[in-house]
Design an enzyme around this catalytic site. Structure first.
Site, PDB file in Angstrom:
ATOM      1  N   THR A  93       0.860  -1.186   0.000  1.00  0.00           N
ATOM      2  CA  THR A  93       0.000   0.000   0.000  1.00  0.00           C
ATOM      3  C   THR A  93       0.897   1.237   0.000  1.00  0.00           C
ATOM      4  O   THR A  93       1.897   1.284   0.716  1.00  0.00           O
ATOM      5  CB  THR A  93      -0.894  -0.015   1.260  1.00  0.00           C
ATOM      6  OG1 THR A  93      -1.613  -1.246   1.274  1.00  0.00           O
ATOM      7  CG2 THR A  93      -1.874   1.145   1.255  1.00  0.00           C
ATOM      8  N   CYS A 275      -1.627  -9.515   2.381  1.00  0.00           N
ATOM      9  CA  CYS A 275      -2.413  -9.195   1.187  1.00  0.00           C
ATOM     10  C   CYS A 275      -3.868  -8.769   1.406  1.00  0.00           C
ATOM     11  O   CYS A 275      -4.332  -7.859   0.728  1.00  0.00           O
ATOM     12  CB  CYS A 275      -2.360 -10.361   0.225  1.00  0.00           C
ATOM     13  SG  CYS A 275      -0.695 -10.574  -0.418  1.00  0.00           S
TER      14      CYS A 275
HETATM   15  P1  NAD Z   1       7.797 -10.295  -1.006  1.00  0.00           P
HETATM   16  O1  NAD Z   1       8.008  -8.945  -0.459  1.00  0.00           O
HETATM   17  O2  NAD Z   1       8.022 -11.490  -0.160  1.00  0.00           O
HETATM   18  O3  NAD Z   1       8.741 -10.480  -2.310  1.00  0.00           O
HETATM   19  C1  NAD Z   1       8.892  -9.514  -3.289  1.00  0.00           C
HETATM   20  C2  NAD Z   1      10.371  -9.460  -3.687  1.00  0.00           C
HETATM   21  O4  NAD Z   1      10.528  -8.612  -4.827  1.00  0.00           O
HETATM   22  C3  NAD Z   1      11.283  -8.885  -2.603  1.00  0.00           C
HETATM   23  O5  NAD Z   1      12.245  -9.853  -2.209  1.00  0.00           O
HETATM   24  C4  NAD Z   1      11.925  -7.659  -3.256  1.00  0.00           C
HETATM   25  O6  NAD Z   1      13.274  -7.440  -2.874  1.00  0.00           O
HETATM   26  C5  NAD Z   1      11.811  -8.013  -4.724  1.00  0.00           C
HETATM   27  N1  NAD Z   1      11.913  -6.848  -5.621  1.00  0.00           N
HETATM   28  C6  NAD Z   1      11.295  -5.642  -5.523  1.00  0.00           C
HETATM   29  N2  NAD Z   1      11.652  -4.853  -6.543  1.00  0.00           N
HETATM   30  C7  NAD Z   1      12.520  -5.557  -7.322  1.00  0.00           C
HETATM   31  C8  NAD Z   1      13.232  -5.275  -8.523  1.00  0.00           C
HETATM   32  N3  NAD Z   1      13.127  -4.104  -9.149  1.00  0.00           N
HETATM   33  N4  NAD Z   1      14.049  -6.229  -9.029  1.00  0.00           N
HETATM   34  C9  NAD Z   1      14.189  -7.426  -8.391  1.00  0.00           C
HETATM   35  N5  NAD Z   1      13.527  -7.747  -7.265  1.00  0.00           N
HETATM   36  C10 NAD Z   1      12.699  -6.830  -6.724  1.00  0.00           C
HETATM   37  O7  NAD Z   1       6.334 -10.316  -1.598  1.00  0.00           O
HETATM   38  P2  NAD Z   1       5.401 -11.592  -1.871  1.00  0.00           P
HETATM   39  O8  NAD Z   1       4.682 -11.958  -0.635  1.00  0.00           O
HETATM   40  O9  NAD Z   1       6.177 -12.626  -2.606  1.00  0.00           O
HETATM   41  O10 NAD Z   1       4.327 -10.941  -2.850  1.00  0.00           O
HETATM   42  C11 NAD Z   1       4.673 -10.576  -4.178  1.00  0.00           C
HETATM   43  C12 NAD Z   1       3.400 -10.240  -4.922  1.00  0.00           C
HETATM   44  O11 NAD Z   1       2.554 -11.408  -4.974  1.00  0.00           O
HETATM   45  C13 NAD Z   1       2.545  -9.156  -4.265  1.00  0.00           C
HETATM   46  O12 NAD Z   1       1.933  -8.392  -5.283  1.00  0.00           O
HETATM   47  C14 NAD Z   1       1.493  -9.931  -3.501  1.00  0.00           C
HETATM   48  O13 NAD Z   1       0.289  -9.211  -3.351  1.00  0.00           O
HETATM   49  C15 NAD Z   1       1.265 -11.121  -4.405  1.00  0.00           C
HETATM   50  N6  NAD Z   1       0.796 -12.343  -3.727  1.00  0.00           N
HETATM   51  C16 NAD Z   1       1.338 -12.724  -2.530  1.00  0.00           C
HETATM   52  C17 NAD Z   1       0.922 -13.910  -1.936  1.00  0.00           C
HETATM   53  C18 NAD Z   1       1.497 -14.386  -0.628  1.00  0.00           C
HETATM   54  O14 NAD Z   1       1.010 -15.381  -0.101  1.00  0.00           O
HETATM   55  N7  NAD Z   1       2.499 -13.744  -0.062  1.00  0.00           N
HETATM   56  C19 NAD Z   1      -0.015 -14.721  -2.592  1.00  0.00           C
HETATM   57  C20 NAD Z   1      -0.541 -14.307  -3.814  1.00  0.00           C
HETATM   58  C21 NAD Z   1      -0.113 -13.111  -4.379  1.00  0.00           C
HETATM   59  C1  UGA Z   2      -4.754 -15.357   1.070  1.00  0.00           C
HETATM   60  C2  UGA Z   2      -5.660 -16.135   0.100  1.00  0.00           C
HETATM   61  O1  UGA Z   2      -6.235 -17.247   0.792  1.00  0.00           O
HETATM   62  C3  UGA Z   2      -4.857 -16.635  -1.097  1.00  0.00           C
HETATM   63  O2  UGA Z   2      -5.744 -17.246  -2.031  1.00  0.00           O
HETATM   64  C4  UGA Z   2      -4.149 -15.454  -1.770  1.00  0.00           C
HETATM   65  O3  UGA Z   2      -3.359 -15.897  -2.846  1.00  0.00           O
HETATM   66  C5  UGA Z   2      -3.268 -14.756  -0.747  1.00  0.00           C
HETATM   67  O4  UGA Z   2      -4.101 -14.318   0.373  1.00  0.00           O
HETATM   68  C6  UGA Z   2      -2.604 -13.529  -1.279  1.00  0.00           C
HETATM   69  O5  UGA Z   2      -3.030 -12.954  -2.241  1.00  0.00           O
HETATM   70  O6  UGA Z   2      -1.645 -13.159  -0.595  1.00  0.00           O
HETATM   71  P1  UGA Z   2      -3.029 -16.008   2.973  1.00  0.00           P
HETATM   72  O7  UGA Z   2      -3.197 -14.592   3.370  1.00  0.00           O
HETATM   73  O8  UGA Z   2      -1.665 -16.541   2.792  1.00  0.00           O
HETATM   74  O9  UGA Z   2      -3.805 -16.274   1.597  1.00  0.00           O
HETATM   75  O10 UGA Z   2      -3.758 -16.958   4.042  1.00  0.00           O
HETATM   76  P2  UGA Z   2      -5.309 -17.277   4.347  1.00  0.00           P
HETATM   77  O11 UGA Z   2      -5.431 -18.711   4.606  1.00  0.00           O
HETATM   78  O12 UGA Z   2      -6.209 -16.705   3.337  1.00  0.00           O
HETATM   79  O13 UGA Z   2      -5.533 -16.523   5.738  1.00  0.00           O
HETATM   80  C7  UGA Z   2      -5.572 -15.104   5.801  1.00  0.00           C
HETATM   81  C8  UGA Z   2      -5.961 -14.676   7.203  1.00  0.00           C
HETATM   82  O14 UGA Z   2      -7.326 -14.966   7.484  1.00  0.00           O
HETATM   83  C9  UGA Z   2      -5.148 -15.379   8.313  1.00  0.00           C
HETATM   84  O15 UGA Z   2      -4.829 -14.452   9.317  1.00  0.00           O
HETATM   85  C10 UGA Z   2      -6.107 -16.433   8.820  1.00  0.00           C
HETATM   86  O16 UGA Z   2      -5.842 -16.810  10.140  1.00  0.00           O
HETATM   87  C11 UGA Z   2      -7.426 -15.699   8.685  1.00  0.00           C
HETATM   88  N1  UGA Z   2      -8.606 -16.613   8.584  1.00  0.00           N
HETATM   89  C12 UGA Z   2      -8.757 -17.418   7.515  1.00  0.00           C
HETATM   90  C13 UGA Z   2      -9.556 -16.612   9.599  1.00  0.00           C
HETATM   91  O17 UGA Z   2      -9.443 -15.866  10.594  1.00  0.00           O
HETATM   92  N2  UGA Z   2     -10.640 -17.446   9.487  1.00  0.00           N
HETATM   93  C14 UGA Z   2     -10.806 -18.262   8.418  1.00  0.00           C
HETATM   94  O18 UGA Z   2     -11.823 -18.994   8.379  1.00  0.00           O
HETATM   95  C15 UGA Z   2      -9.838 -18.251   7.411  1.00  0.00           C
END
Ligand code: NAD
Ligand code: UGA
Length: 464
Positions: A93, A275
């Site tokens: 954000t 997220c």
């Molecule tokens: P993260 O912060 O763990 O990883 C992102 C990485 O990108 C960092 O290590 C950072 O150093 C690197 N980075 C940034 N700018 C860069 C550049 N110019 N060149 C090379 N590397 C660079 O983030 P994340 O949790 O992996 O999430 C990444 C994206 O995926 C986000 O948009 C998030 O919303 C989405 N997403 C996350 C999850 C999840 O479970 N964490 C699930 C689905 C989608």
């Molecule tokens: C969530 C989505 O489930 C993924 O599909 C998505 O890809 C991801 O966000 C993303 O975009 O980052 P994540 O945040 O890793 O995944 O985990 P969740 O299992 O969704 O849980 C999210 C939060 O909700 C946790 O704090 C969990 O404890 C809470 N939760 C979940 C509850 O309190 N109650 C529930 O019934 C389910």
């Protein structure tokens, strides 16, 4: 060895690392490279202690790393050498300027697009894996189209739906894979190449395609719907506490309706993770931007209920512990935002710990995987918090336990032993409804679940 395809992922985080490890595992004839500007993170991916804890990840990394999966630092050369480039950088954000506190900060994405443009010497397929506001692909295309030479770029949207803690099973067996593209000849050809990769292990009916804007928007909407379910059940948990209804019984009865479904109806201390909040804020910002204020307000209320649930939990602790926590020792069991991860980003535990410290409580934090991140999150309070992995040692000498993460190990604790080591009267605030409340009450604890009648030896202290 000559590989059939060369795939690059920019961003070696929670998504980039595990998702590329899965592609490398399923496609041994493809070479997969992951790069990051954070060189310490790349070192960690190349070490025995991976930067991300995920059940099953270690085993896949062991099988693939150094064979067809590589973690590298030379971003420029890698861009030159690979034709298919996933972009999985962070999209937090925005904290400054227009849209601060709501809009997505796209600076990392834009820098990546410019880097790809600068170092490409051949046509590329560029795939948005990060979660992005709808229409971001347009900006990406415009930057890439400014190439002076004849290099062409096709931008695809392929949002990631894995959840932390179950990333490897989600990646291996996803509900669906979504690929959005332009509906031009070259867009469709690029899309077919990406479909081919996933088709190695995912059945055709689960690989769905759409126009690029639908794909970008679907990811935000999926997260908003999931978070909305959590807020819906949490809002009802507050009503249960006032009426002696039991939220688990209500959730079971409601969830057995096939139209509603039983998943994501676990009441707790509110959703955390990097997220849900950021993606809903992003959706709220987009709706306001397009003049849809009622829609923006509707989605913003999901976040408001989440904050309300955390405040309610904290008020419950304070009220039931005779309205003072000063000098009392509170043991937090679980700091990760959910079980099976060490990730603490936006964990409700961060908020609750800060509130406890503001009340001058002494806080002891226990967690099997998240203590390192907890200490980073709470660095400003260094010296006032203890970090103890062993839950028995952590609870000893405490006035109360607050269960904040649904780790399996907390369900199996010997609460008799813990009770003996604690200051009396001893309290348990079960923010996840995971332990046997009656059993703990019988041992001697005063027990406060979420959305269920409290099992307390005192009259309603919160009303005092
Ligand atoms: P993260 O912060 O763990 O990883 C992102 C990485 O990108 C960092 O290590 C950072 O150093 C690197 N980075 C940034 N700018 C860069 C550049 N110019 N060149 C090379 N590397 C660079 O983030 P994340 O949790 O992996 O999430 C990444 C994206 O995926 C986000 O948009 C998030 O919303 C989405 N997403 C996350 C999850 C999840 O479970 N964490 C699930 C689905 C989608
Ligand atoms: C969530 C989505 O489930 C993924 O599909 C998505 O890809 C991801 O966000 C993303 O975009 O980052 P994540 O945040 O890793 O995944 O985990 P969740 O299992 O969704 O849980 C999210 C939060 O909700 C946790 O704090 C969990 O404890 C809470 N939760 C979940 C509850 O309190 N109650 C529930 O019934 C389910």
């Amino acid at each position: 060895m000559k590989f059939k395809k060369n795939i690059l992922c920019i961003g070696a985080g929670y998504v980039g690392g595990p998702s590329m490890a899965m592609i490398a595992h399923k496609c041994p004839d493809y070479r997969v490279t992951v790069v990051d500007i954070n060189t310490a993170r790349i070192d960690a991916w190349n070490s025995a202690e991976l930067p991300v804890y995920e059940p099953g990840l270690d085993a896949i990394i062991k099988k693939t790393r150094g064979k067809n999966l590589f973690f590298a630092k030379d971003i420029e050369n890698q861009i030159k050498d690979n034709d298919i480039i996933f972009v999985s950088v962070n999209t937090p954000t925005k904290t400054f300027g227009a849209g601060a506190g709501k809009a997505a900060d796209l600076q990392f994405l834009e820098k990546t697009a410019r880097q790809i443009l600068e170092h490409s010497q051949s046509p590329k397929i560029v795939i948005e894996k990060s979660t992005l506001p709808v229409k971001t692909a347009l900006a990406m295309e415009r930057i890439l189209a400014s190439a002076k030479g004849k290099i062409t770029f096709d931008v695809l949207s392929n949002p990631e739906f894995m959840a932390e803690g179950s990333a490897m099973t989600d990646l291996e067996n996803p509900d669906r894979v979504l690929i959005g593209s332009r509906e031009t000849q070259s867009g469709l050809t690029a899309r077919a190449q990406l479909v081919d990769i996933y088709a190695r292990w995912i059945s055709a009916e689960k690989i769905i395609t759409s126009n690029i804007w639908s794909s970008e928007l679907s990811k935000l909407v999926a997260n908003a719907f999931l978070a909305q379910r959590v807020s819906s059940i949490n809002s009802i948990s507050a009503l249960c506490e006032k009426t002696d209804a039991d939220i688990s019984e209500v959730a079971r009865a409601v969830g057995m309706d096939g139209r509603i479904g039983s998943k994501f109806l676990k009441a707790g201390i509110g959703f955390g993770g990097s997220c849900f909040k950021k993606d809903i804020l992003n959706l709220v910002y987009l709706c306001s931007y397009y003049g849809l204020q009622e829609v923006a307000d509707y989605w913003e209320s999901v976040i408001k209920i989440n904050e309300y649930q955390q405040d309610r939990f904290m008020a419950n602790i304070l009220g039931n512990m005779f309205n003072t926590l000063a000098g009392k020792k509170i043991c937090i069991l679980g700091f990760a935002f959910k079980a099976d991860t060490g990730d603490t980003r936006e964990s409700p535990a961060v908020y609750i710990t800060r509130k406890l410290i503001a009340e001058h409580a002494q806080v002891v934090i226990s967690d099997p995987k998240a203590l390192k991140n907890a200490a980073l999150d709470l660095a400003a309070h260094e010296g006032t918090i203890s970090y103890i992995e062993d839950p028995y040692r952590a609870a000893s000498g405490c006035h109360a336990l607050a269960i904040l993460t649904d780790w399996e190990l907390y369900k199996k604790l010997d609460f008799q032993k813990i009770y003996k080591s604690m200051i009396k009267p001893a309290f348990i605030f079960d923010g996840r409804n995971i332990i046997d409340h009656q059993k703990c009450f019988d041992i001697g604890f005063n027990v406060y679940p979420i959305g269920k009648p409290a099992l307390s030896r005192f009259e309603d202290q919160s009303a005092a």
